[in-house]
Scaffold this motif. Structure first.
Motif, PDB file in Angstrom:
ATOM      1  N   PHE A  24      -3.781  -6.612   1.218  1.00 53.87           N
ATOM      2  CA  PHE A  24      -2.889  -5.446   1.254  1.00 53.87           C
ATOM      3  C   PHE A  24      -3.366  -4.589   2.416  1.00 53.87           C
ATOM      4  CE2 PHE A  24      -6.108  -2.524  -0.151  1.00 53.87           C
ATOM      5  CZ  PHE A  24      -6.923  -3.280  -0.983  1.00 53.87           C
ATOM      6  N   GLN A  72      -3.120 -12.416  -4.307  1.00 56.14           N
ATOM      7  CA  GLN A  72      -2.368 -12.105  -5.526  1.00 56.14           C
ATOM      8  C   GLN A  72      -0.921 -11.716  -5.265  1.00 56.14           C
ATOM      9  OE1 GLN A  72      -4.615  -9.874  -8.617  1.00 56.14           O
ATOM     10  NE2 GLN A  72      -6.152  -9.694  -7.027  1.00 56.14           N
ATOM     11  N   THR A  79      -0.679   0.265   0.472  1.00 53.31           N
ATOM     12  CA  THR A  79      -1.115   1.096  -0.662  1.00 53.31           C
ATOM     13  C   THR A  79      -0.350   2.424  -0.656  1.00 53.31           C
ATOM     14  OG1 THR A  79      -2.825   2.222   0.606  1.00 53.31           O
ATOM     15  CG2 THR A  79      -3.457   0.164  -0.471  1.00 53.31           C
ATOM     16  N   ARG A  81      -1.633   5.273  -0.622  1.00 52.56           N
ATOM     17  CA  ARG A  81      -2.291   6.181   0.330  1.00 52.56           C
ATOM     18  C   ARG A  81      -1.849   5.858   1.758  1.00 52.56           C
ATOM     19  NH1 ARG A  81      -6.448   9.191  -0.998  1.00 52.56           N
ATOM     20  NH2 ARG A  81      -7.284   7.741  -2.544  1.00 52.56           N
TER      21      ARG A  81
ATOM     22  N   ILE B  10      -7.029   6.493  -8.273  1.00 55.76           N
ATOM     23  CA  ILE B  10      -7.501   5.184  -7.802  1.00 55.76           C
ATOM     24  C   ILE B  10      -7.836   5.332  -6.320  1.00 55.76           C
ATOM     25  CG2 ILE B  10      -6.894   2.760  -7.483  1.00 55.76           C
ATOM     26  CD1 ILE B  10      -5.019   3.073  -9.914  1.00 55.76           C
ATOM     27  N   MET B  11      -9.075   4.940  -5.970  1.00 56.23           N
ATOM     28  CA  MET B  11      -9.582   5.209  -4.620  1.00 56.23           C
ATOM     29  C   MET B  11      -9.712   3.959  -3.752  1.00 56.23           C
ATOM     30  SD  MET B  11      -9.951   8.442  -4.470  1.00 56.23           S
ATOM     31  CE  MET B  11     -10.842   8.532  -2.932  1.00 56.23           C
ATOM     32  N   GLY B  13      -8.403  -0.561  -3.397  1.00 54.39           N
ATOM     33  CA  GLY B  13      -7.527  -1.619  -3.895  1.00 54.39           C
ATOM     34  C   GLY B  13      -6.080  -1.345  -3.545  1.00 54.39           C
ATOM     35  N   VAL B  14      -5.214  -2.222  -4.034  1.00 49.09           N
ATOM     36  CA  VAL B  14      -3.798  -2.156  -3.654  1.00 49.09           C
ATOM     37  C   VAL B  14      -3.116  -0.893  -4.201  1.00 49.09           C
ATOM     38  CG1 VAL B  14      -2.928  -3.508  -5.613  1.00 49.09           C
ATOM     39  CG2 VAL B  14      -1.728  -3.603  -3.411  1.00 49.09           C
ATOM     40  N   GLU B  15      -3.704  -0.296  -5.234  1.00 47.55           N
ATOM     41  CA  GLU B  15      -3.113   0.929  -5.799  1.00 47.55           C
ATOM     42  C   GLU B  15      -3.814   2.196  -5.294  1.00 47.55           C
ATOM     43  OE1 GLU B  15      -1.693   0.198 -10.133  1.00 47.55           O
ATOM     44  OE2 GLU B  15      -3.427  -1.093  -9.785  1.00 47.55           O
ATOM     45  N   ASP B  16      -4.604   2.070  -4.247  1.00 42.42           N
ATOM     46  CA  ASP B  16      -5.338   3.219  -3.685  1.00 42.42           C
ATOM     47  C   ASP B  16      -4.396   4.401  -3.457  1.00 42.42           C
ATOM     48  OD1 ASP B  16      -7.119   4.881  -2.332  1.00 42.42           O
ATOM     49  OD2 ASP B  16      -6.877   3.839  -0.421  1.00 42.42           O
ATOM     50  N   GLY B  17      -4.788   5.563  -3.968  1.00 43.98           N
ATOM     51  CA  GLY B  17      -3.977   6.764  -3.778  1.00 43.98           C
ATOM     52  C   GLY B  17      -3.102   7.104  -4.982  1.00 43.98           C
ATOM     53  N   THR B  52      -4.788  -5.540 -11.261  1.00 44.96           N
ATOM     54  CA  THR B  52      -4.905  -6.304 -10.011  1.00 44.96           C
ATOM     55  C   THR B  52      -6.343  -6.664  -9.654  1.00 44.96           C
ATOM     56  OG1 THR B  52      -4.926  -4.228  -8.819  1.00 44.96           O
ATOM     57  CG2 THR B  52      -2.801  -5.353  -8.983  1.00 44.96           C
TER      58      THR B  52
END
Lengths: 648, 117
Positions: A24, A72, A79, A81, B10-11, B13-17, B52
């Motif tokens: 990602f 995955q 992301t 962010r 969440i800091m 990985g793919v969900e960061d932020g 994830t």
């Protein structure tokens, strides 16, 4: 250089994401991509703040870590962010009237967002984010670093006036603003291979400012030293001392970086290193000065604050020895099923029979150093304290251009074929000494008549690594030798080079210094053949036994400095009169020195014998109590030692 | 227990932020007389579900709020729970049982960094 556009940055960010097995794109990949682009604004700003892009990239990778091998997602998602930062970047680009975001806009967006991991890493490296943002806003991207007009001259007494291109560039940038500088002295570093220079900067009117000591070495080592100074050393120094006051100079296009130790003296006098002072003062006066000036000044906050410390020898001393193994990388699928597996805790006895050509799998070791030029990676059980640097393994032949490995990374598994063992390396170093005795014998001649024998250190060091030591722990310099000790105004003591300063075995510093004095003060008086080294050993036997030396012999005079060091060491022992912990430190320090290229042959021979004598003292004392193979309880050096001391 | 709100950010990985907002009044977690507990893991019934990261256990860790202080507990997870200490950002300290946690302090579940706000 033209502006770098977002569309140039994204492919590199994607590559970084794949190399790290993330699949990602997030803020960290964007930031690393900007750092990886040669001459980028981001790289230049960080460089101006004393950091190379590689150092910061390594720190970000270390904090975030790699992902898993399996991808995955079918696409490469961004992301949340990333999306937030892109919105900022587009807004900033509009304000700057850019048709699309450029590197500057993206860098500002990341800095303004403030919360991402790369920004947290910058903060942890003590960089001020607001200051960086101002630099990013105002920095000229077309600005080129031109050859700075700083003339470098040498003091007439300096014989070696060669300076390579990198060293010249670092010195010029460090003293930018002065028309010329004069190198007063060259000091050789310790085992790190760094070079130290005493430099006086001169102004236009011919007046000069206070001299400083400049240390130039491998970039990672120098930047680590600056970080270590901030966190471990700065607040533990006496008021008048050498300090790191400026940021390191770490050019992007060089493997070298430099730091400047400024002397806080209140006097305009150039400090000299102890090596330069020796000829003038003599060994005895040097020894007294160490005991009466250096030890009390730094001791109050360092060595005299020792607390009880019980450890297995390997924890403090394994890192001084050659790597446990050097292996040639082999793909896991090409490994035989019956290969040996090495993991922590390391049971060395199981690996003693391994030799060249055997296969080895290493699990859960940590990347300690990555040398991309040589394609060599060094692993250890950790990467900070002495214990964590233990059991180094060198891995050769990995394609580091394809695979990302970063310092501090935990490697779940890596495999290879043994090229060289620790024992191979030590035997080769010993053979280089052209011994006049059989290296396979358990005992080797210690005196010139060859009547008295001592332990062959090659046969004994491995057992020592498992001994329990009861000593003291305190702040230690970690690389105390004559070149790192300076004499300032009024003969005041200064220490420089804090790359290895840490909380460790208190006595280690004095064993290191004894090795330095033996090599640089004693051995030049003795000569260079084996019998000259044995003459020194005969005197050391007397010192170990607490016997006085002849007064009028030049060699005995040179050894007066050792007697003074032993007086200091005596005060740093865990238990008064129990010298075994010192002999252990001495054995390991001496063994390390037998392979030092920059040491004269005679000195390396002496080091071999010193390792043998110190091992002999340990074996003698343990035999007197527990027999040749001490039980775990008996290996405790405090119970093992019976008599003999270095104190006078 | 009065109404308490917290955001778990969440800091990495793919969900960061991403921020997951939890509150006692919304019925998140388990509320008792003087404590509030939130669960983190891959299981469906966790208050913070992180699917994830394959290094995260089904029930990996718990956050406890007791007398105005947050605590982080590792639930015997396979790959561990870690915390960043203020004196060394680059050294992750493994949480053995329970450890006090400050707002903003980074902690890692498996390979995912988080913080409270």
């Amino acid at each position: 250089m033209p502006s770098i556009l977002l569309k140039d940055i994204l492919p590199i960010a994607r590559q970084e994401s794949y190399r790290m097995q993330h699949y990602f794109i997030g803020a960290e990949h964007l930031f690393i991509a900007m750092l990886e682009m040669k001459g980028s604004l981001t790289a230049r700003i960080l460089e101006e703040n004393g950091f190379t892009p590689e150092y910061v990239i390594n720190a970000i990778r270390l904090k975030i870590g790699k992902g898993v091998r399996q991808q995955q997602w079918s696409s490469t998602p961004n992301t949340p962010r990333y999306q937030k930062i892109m919105k900022y970047a587009e807004k900033i680009a509009l304000e700057h009237r850019h048709a699309e975001p450029e590197e500057r806009d993206l860098l500002l967006a990341i800095l303004i967002e403030q919360d991402s991991m790369p920004v947290r890493v910058l903060k942890a490296l003590k960089l001020d984010i607001e200051t960086l943002a101002v630099s990013a806003q105002n920095h000229s991207v077309t600005e080129e670093i031109i050859d700075l007009p700083v003339k470098i001259v040498f003091h007439p007494d300096v014989t070696d006036t060669s300076l390579n291109k990198s060293f010249t560039m670092i010195l010029k940038r460090m003293f930018h603003g002065y028309p010329h500088i004069r190198i007063e002295q060259r000091l050789s570093g310790g085992y790190s291979g760094a070079q130290l220079f005493v430099v006086t900067p001169y102004q236009m009117d011919g007046t000069h400012h206070a001299a400083a000591v400049v240390k130039i070495g491998q970039t990672d080592d120098i930047l680590d030293e600056a970080q270590r100074y901030d966190s471990h050393v700065k607040n533990t120094l006496p008021p008048l001392t050498a300090r790191l006051e400026d940021k390191p100079i770490a050019p992007d296009n060089s493997h070298y970086a430099g730091i400047k130790y400024t002397f806080i003296t209140g006097h305009d006098e150039t400090p000299r290193d102890l090596r330069a002072v020796i000829r003038e003062w003599g060994a005895s006066a040097i020894g007294e000065w160490l005991r009466n000036e250096l030890y009390p000044t730094f001791g109050k906050i360092w060595w005299m604050q020792g607390r009880a410390f019980r450890f297995e020898t390997w924890r403090e001393y394994d890192w001084l020895l050659p790597p446990l193994f050097t292996i040639d990388f082999v793909e896991p699928k090409q490994m035989p099923v019956d290969s040996f597996t090495l993991r922590f805790p390391v049971r060395r006895a199981r690996f003693l029979t391994l030799q060249h050509g055997d296969y080895l799998t290493i699990e859960n070791f940590i990347v300690h150093k990555v040398d991309r030029d040589q394609n060599i990676m060094t692993l250890a059980i950790g990467n900070t304290s002495a214990a964590e640097k233990a059991y180094r393994i060198k891995v050769r032949g990995i394609d580091l251009s394809k695979n990302v490995y970063y310092r501090g990374e935990v490697l779940e598994t890596i495999s290879g074929r043994i090229w060289e063992t620790r024992s191979d390396q030590l035997i080769m170093a010993a053979r280089d000494l052209r011994p006049d005795f059989d290296l396979d014998e358990d005992l080797i001649p210690a005196t010139s008549d060859k009547m008295r024998k001592i332990v062959n250190p090659l046969k004994h060091y491995d057992t020592l690594l498992d001994w329990q030591v009861n000593g003291l722990i305190s702040k230690t310099h970690g690389d105390l030798h004559l070149g790192n000790i300076m004499v300032g105004p009024g003969n005041s003591p200064f220490l420089i080079d804090f790359a290895h300063t840490r909380d460790g075995h208190t006595i280690f510093d004095w064993a290191c210094l004894e090795i330095s004095v033996l090599n640089e003060v004693v051995m030049p008086v003795a000569g260079s053949d084996w019998n000259a080294a044995r003459k020194v050993i005969e005197y050391l036997m007397q010192i170990n036994a607490g016997l006085p030396l002849e007064v009028n012999n030049p060699l005995a005079k040179a050894l007066q400095a050792i007697i003074e060091i032993r007086q200091i060491a005596q005060e740093c022992l865990g238990q008064k009169g129990h010298w075994a912990e010192y002999y252990i430190a001495l054995t390991m320090c001496a063994l390390r020195a037998i392979s030092w290229d920059n040491l004269a042959l005679g000195s390396r021979r002496l080091m071999f014998l010193v390792a043998g004598l110190s091992s002999h003292e340990l074996r003698k004392s343990s035999n007197s109590i527990a027999g040749e193979t001490p039980s775990p309880e008996d290996t405790d050096v405090n119970t093992a030692i019976s008599s003999g001391s270095g104190s006078q | 227990m009065i109404d308490i709100k917290v955001g778990i950010v969440i800091m990495s990985g793919v969900e960061d932020g991403t921020t997951i907002k939890c509150s006692t009044t919304k019925g998140d977690g388990t509320v008792s007389a003087n404590s509030w507990t939130l669960t983190i893991g891959r299981a469906e019934d966790c208050d913070l579900r992180l699917q994830t990261d394959t290094y995260i256990s089904r029930l990996h860790a718990k956050l406890h709020y007791v007398n105005g202080q947050w605590w982080l507990e590792d639930c015997e997870s396979r790959n561990g729970t870690f915390i960043t200490m203020t004196n060394d950002f680059f050294k992750d300290t493994r949480v053995r049982r329970m450890i006090p946690l400050e707002l903003g302090q980074l902690f890692r579940i498996g390979r995912t960094w988080l913080r409270l706000e």
